[in-house]
Design an enzyme around this catalytic site. Structure first.
Site, PDB file in Angstrom:
ATOM      1  CB  ILE A  41      -0.927   0.032   1.230  1.00  0.00           C
ATOM      2  CG1 ILE A  41      -1.777  -1.244   1.297  1.00  0.00           C
ATOM      3  CG2 ILE A  41      -1.845   1.249   1.166  1.00  0.00           C
ATOM      4  CD1 ILE A  41      -1.204  -2.347   2.130  1.00  0.00           C
ATOM      5  CB  CYS A  42       0.966   4.231   0.349  1.00  0.00           C
ATOM      6  SG  CYS A  42       1.408   5.981   0.314  1.00  0.00           S
ATOM      7  CB  THR A  43       5.771   4.807   0.576  1.00  0.00           C
ATOM      8  OG1 THR A  43       5.259   4.719   1.917  1.00  0.00           O
ATOM      9  CG2 THR A  43       5.499   6.198   0.032  1.00  0.00           C
TER      10      THR A  43
END
Length: 333
Positions: free
Chosen positions: A121-123
């Site tokens: 998720i995300c970074t």
């Protein structure tokens, strides 16, 4: 069919790797999707046991403070993890501190060959990249970190507009709430669309935003570019039905066509014609999502020569036709 039934009967363990200064919703959002699915299946399918079991692990057991200030509890260190079927890597500003943790990256790399699927998720995608898992894959991350991901994972096709991307058994998602979209896609793969839709309704979500749906508003992005190209893009967005040739755009920008084309590609990441096509497809997609009825009218208002031109552009950028996109969006929503 028999194998699929046996798979559904088996407890599926979802393990989330968190860390200090992770984004709290990156962790609890996807885990809530799986937990709610397990509860829904118990209540409506009368399962005697949970379909999913969730667990939060971390570099060190105990409380970990998220970037928003709230603390979550991880009972186990990542090296003490029991079997995982789905391994998820959270995002957040704390990812940078883990990029040089060779033991952790090696553990992620080892787990990738053992689990049924792995996702970020995300970074968290940058940790997957540092572990060497994105080479030859397509992937995405939060729009503000796409350049960073491209620098780290040079062998990766970075899908900058995608909400989530599946590449074989590897999933990556954009920022924050996109992790829930990705989790719903996993539930759909495990349990079917009807179950995923029911869970989405309980969570007051779409079943899924299409994987190619843009992460952010082009108008807002253009406004952030406080230069000639930002102003030009704002004008283009309001005049997509105009003749947006290199010559006409260069004239508006006060440059020669050759100089304009070179600077535009350097600044915007692609040639003018490709960028115009992307803007038109995004606008057409938005019209379809809002319920526009006639493809011919959508094509004309978005600047395509005809329906066939719009169809070819959709195929090229989204992998589906406008008709298929309309059917998918209507079914998901």
């Amino acid at each position: 069919m028999h194998r699929g039934t046996r798979k559904q009967r088996r407890l599926h363990r979802v393990v989330m790797l968190g860390y200090p200064q992770a984004q709290i919703l990156d962790i609890v959002g996807p885990l809530e999707v799986f937990a709610r699915t397990a509860r829904w299946l118990r209540d409506h399918h009368h399962l005697q046991r949970n379909a999913y079991e969730i667990e939060l692990i971390a570099p060190s057991p105990g409380l970990l403070e998220t970037s928003g200030g709230l603390a979550l509890f991880a009972a186990r260190r990542y090296t003490e993890t029991r079997r995982a079927d789905t391994l998820l890597i959270a995002g957040g500003i704390g990812y940078a501190a883990l990029m040089q943790d060779r033991k952790l990256l090696q553990w992620i790399r080892n787990q990738a060959s053992k689990v049924e699927r792995i996702g970020s998720i995300c970074t968290g995608a940058l940790l997957l990249a540092a572990a060497g898992l994105l080479d030859g894959k397509s992937a995405t991350t939060h729009w503000d970190y796409c350049d960073r991901l491209a620098q780290i994972a040079t062998g990766t096709r970075v899908e900058r507009d995608a909400i989530y991307v599946q590449s074989d058994n590897l999933y990556t998602s954009a920022g924050v709430t996109a992790g829930m979209d990705m989790a719903l896609a996993m539930v759909e793969a495990d349990r079917g669309k009807a179950v995923a839709l029911a869970v989405a309704q309980e969570l007051v979500m779409y079943l899924k935003r299409p994987g190619g749906q843009s992460q952010f508003s082009r108008h807002l992005t253009a406004q952030r570019r406080d230069d000639v190209f930002g102003n030009l893009e704002l004008w283009m967005l309001d005049h997509l039905d105009a003749e947006l040739t290199v010559e006409n755009l260069a004239r508006r920008a006060g440059m020669s066509p050759r100089h304009f084309a070179r600077l535009f590609a350097r600044r915007m990441g692609m040639p003018p014609a490709a960028y115009v096509r992307r803007l038109r497809v995004e606008q057409a997609r938005s019209r379809i999502e809002s319920g526009a009825a006639r493809a011919k009218r959508v094509a004309r208002e978005c600047g395509f020569a005809d329906e066939q031109s719009m169809r070819r552009a959709f195929r090229l950028l989204l992998g589906v036709t406008p008709t298929e996109y309309r059917a998918r969006f209507a079914g998901d929503a």
